[in-house]
Write a protein that holds these residues in place. Structure first.
Motif, PDB file in Angstrom:
ATOM      1  N   TYR A 171     -91.212  39.329   8.208  1.00 55.05           N
ATOM      2  CA  TYR A 171     -90.358  40.213   7.410  1.00 55.05           C
ATOM      3  C   TYR A 171     -89.869  41.326   8.329  1.00 55.05           C
ATOM      4  O   TYR A 171     -90.663  41.920   9.076  1.00 55.05           O
ATOM      5  N   TYR A 177     -92.601  32.882  10.857  1.00 57.07           N
ATOM      6  CA  TYR A 177     -92.128  33.677   9.731  1.00 57.07           C
ATOM      7  C   TYR A 177     -92.415  35.154   9.972  1.00 57.07           C
ATOM      8  O   TYR A 177     -93.424  35.531  10.582  1.00 57.07           O
ATOM      9  N   PRO A 224     -87.534  37.436   3.518  1.00 55.57           N
ATOM     10  CA  PRO A 224     -88.241  36.701   4.574  1.00 55.57           C
ATOM     11  C   PRO A 224     -87.305  36.334   5.720  1.00 55.57           C
ATOM     12  O   PRO A 224     -86.123  36.053   5.517  1.00 55.57           O
ATOM     13  N   MET A 261     -90.991  31.899  -0.369  1.00 56.73           N
ATOM     14  CA  MET A 261     -91.653  33.136   0.033  1.00 56.73           C
ATOM     15  C   MET A 261     -91.107  34.266  -0.823  1.00 56.73           C
ATOM     16  O   MET A 261     -89.934  34.242  -1.221  1.00 56.73           O
TER      17      MET A 261
END
Length: 536
Positions: free
Chosen positions: A240, A238, A254, A37
């Motif tokens: 951020y 996932y 990430p 990522m």
């Protein structure tokens, strides 16, 4: 091209997200196909003064506060979360001898309140932000109304009134959610469509090189290590994480959002950890020495003071100590003593339990200060000490709480779902009404909340800050809780505050912290309860 237009285009280009993918499915589908990522590089932080001024003019605001970190905020004192009330003059002195001011709910005025439709609010927010080039291309709006509910002593609905219509924006980076205090745009419109409150805190980002990340199955194992043996992971995704703008970072990496349920059945606060293969896990920090079991002498109730407790790494919450410290330090700097602060194994259920129940000692701790702040795992019926301590047990049930019959005015519970609308066939008022024995307010959440290292400090600052010109005045307790939650929680999280209603509609919904504005007298819920709730 005009100067303002050129600046706006530059800012949008700096985000590196023009035409970024929207969320079209689970975040697993976005990133699971590749074992890498991207890391996003920070290219700008917050708004320039020219951009802040453009935002102010576009929304017709008298002024906005631009902080040193570039974040911008605005709250109209006459309309922000305003609840109609009737001034009943001086009330009975508090147990400390402090003067109080009586305020009654104006139910007739509440019934007349109207809010603009969510469609209109969304359109206005989008068009205005787009018009000054300050609509991030990776932002998706959601809108909802902040509501004020009144129920009678039998928990029957009297009125549910809209206070505003708030538009919050969710952010993505390449289809993966971007969440945190550094990714916040929220605009609240009053009933006439004017802006009552605004929060704007974003970074300009550019996509950089990719790093190897764990698969979601591998991520579940990492979450299990962080959450600890007392928590069962229920979801990994996932994400951020965008830290506060004041936190100087040069990249956004990430992460994994870890969700779970602990051994008491309480939902855990969502915790974000690094997703990169070589990411470091949070360090637990040094352990405090064990508490003494010996007796503790209560303080005189005529002293204004606060206390804090919370479960940390022993319950899978790595930043509780930092969060409590931010709360404690802000009050200490304002000259307000912190009577107690217990973390991890030293945080005990009995500190919140009334002495009428076996082992209870809240008269020494949670009910012996003017405000108690708690961080940990919770549920609609209480909060949990599982994995950390069992004095006298691992779960503070709503049935064991009798707060305010000694000193505490405001119980502030940074945990999950305490004030959920209904649970198990019981409303928020049914579950927690019996706990109000002189307590003015319970501040908490209607939904699961996200773990935070800064919520306590923000909450305390809004309560005790020193006025400067028009914008730095202290906030009402419920408003401070709402704004600290708006600052730190994703838009999906709903904050809430409840309190009692006494004879003649007497209610403490407009309390300030002591010496910062009017405070109502201790009130028993003889005629009902009120609750305010809204989105972050």
């Amino acid at each position: 091209m005009s100067t303002n237009r050129r600046r706006a285009t530059t800012w949008l280009a700096l985000t590196g997200l023009m035409g970024a993918a929207a969320i079209t499915g689970s975040t697993a589908a976005v990133a699971a196909a590749a074992a890498e990522m991207p890391v996003y590089q920070v290219r700008s932080v917050g708004l320039t003064q020219d951009q802040a001024t453009a935002l102010q003019r576009a929304f017709g605001l008298k002024a906005v506060q631009r902080a040193e970190d570039g974040s911008v905020s605005f709250a109209d004192e006459s309309t922000y979360l305003r609840v109609p009330g009737l001034d009943l003059g001086a009330g009975q002195p508090d147990e400390s001898g402090a003067a109080t001011t009586q305020t009654a709910l104006d139910v007739d005025s509440l019934k007349r309140l109207r809010a603009i439709p969510v469609e209109d609010a969304t359109k206005k927010a989008l068009e205005t932000l787009r018009g000054v080039g300050l609509l991030p291309a990776n932002a998706t709006p959601t809108a909802g109304q902040t509501t004020f509910e009144v129920v009678d002593a039998n928990q029957q609905a009297v009125v549910t009134a809209p206070l505003d219509t708030a538009v919050s924006f969710a952010f993505t980076l390449g289809g993966v959610p971007l969440e945190g205090p550094g990714a916040k745009v929220r605009i609240a419109f009053d009933g006439q469509g004017a802006v009552a409150g605004l929060t704007y805190a974003v970074r300009g980002l550019l996509s950089g090189p990719s790093v190897p990340v764990l698969t979601l199955d591998e991520g579940r194992d990492r979450c299990a290590k962080v959450l600890g043996s007392s928590v069962r992971p229920t979801g990994v995704s996932y994400v951020y994480e965008a830290p506060p703008l004041a936190e100087k970072v040069d990249r956004i990496e990430p992460g994994l959002r870890c969700d779970g349920v602990n051994s008491d059945g309480a939902a855990v606060q969502s915790v974000i950890v690094g997703a990169a293969v070589d990411a470091r896990l949070p360090e637990p920090g040094p352990a405090d020495p064990p508490r003494e079991q010996s007796s503790f002498t209560p303080q005189w109730t005529n002293r204004v003071d606060v206390g804090s407790e919370g479960t940390g790494p022993c319950s899978g919450l790595p930043w509780t100590a930092a969060n409590l410290a931010s709360f404690n330090n802000r009050f200490t700097s304002a000259g307000v003593p912190v009577q107690f602060s217990w973390v991890n194994h030293n945080a005990w259920e009995r500190d919140f339990k009334d002495p009428v129940f076996a082992g209870g000692q809240d008269q020494l701790y949670a009910d012996d200060v003017d405000m108690t702040y708690w961080q940990g795992h919770g549920s609609p019926t209480g909060f949990s000490f599982a994995g950390c301590s069992s004095n006298t047990d691992t779960f503070l049930s709503n049935n064991d709480a009798r707060w305010g019959n000694r000193d505490v005015e405001w119980m502030s519970l940074f945990t999950c779902s305490i004030l959920q609308g209904t649970s198990g066939g019981q409303s928020w008022a049914t579950r927690w009404g019996r706990a109000l024995r002189g307590l003015h307010q319970i501040n908490s959440f209607d939904t699961v909340s996200y773990h935070s290292a800064v919520h306590g400090g923000k909450f305390a600052n809004y309560l005790v800050r020193t006025p400067f010109l028009w914008w730095n005045r202290p906030m009402k307790v419920r408003d401070a809780w709402a704004q600290a939650s708006i600052d730190t929680q994703p838009a999906t999280v709903r904050w809430a505050t409840m309190g009692p209603i006494g004879g003649g509609g007497l209610a403490n919904f407009n309390d300030y912290f002591w010496n910062k504005g009017p405070v109502g007298p201790d009130t028993l819920p003889s005629t009902g309860y009120w609750r305010i709730s809204g989105s972050s």
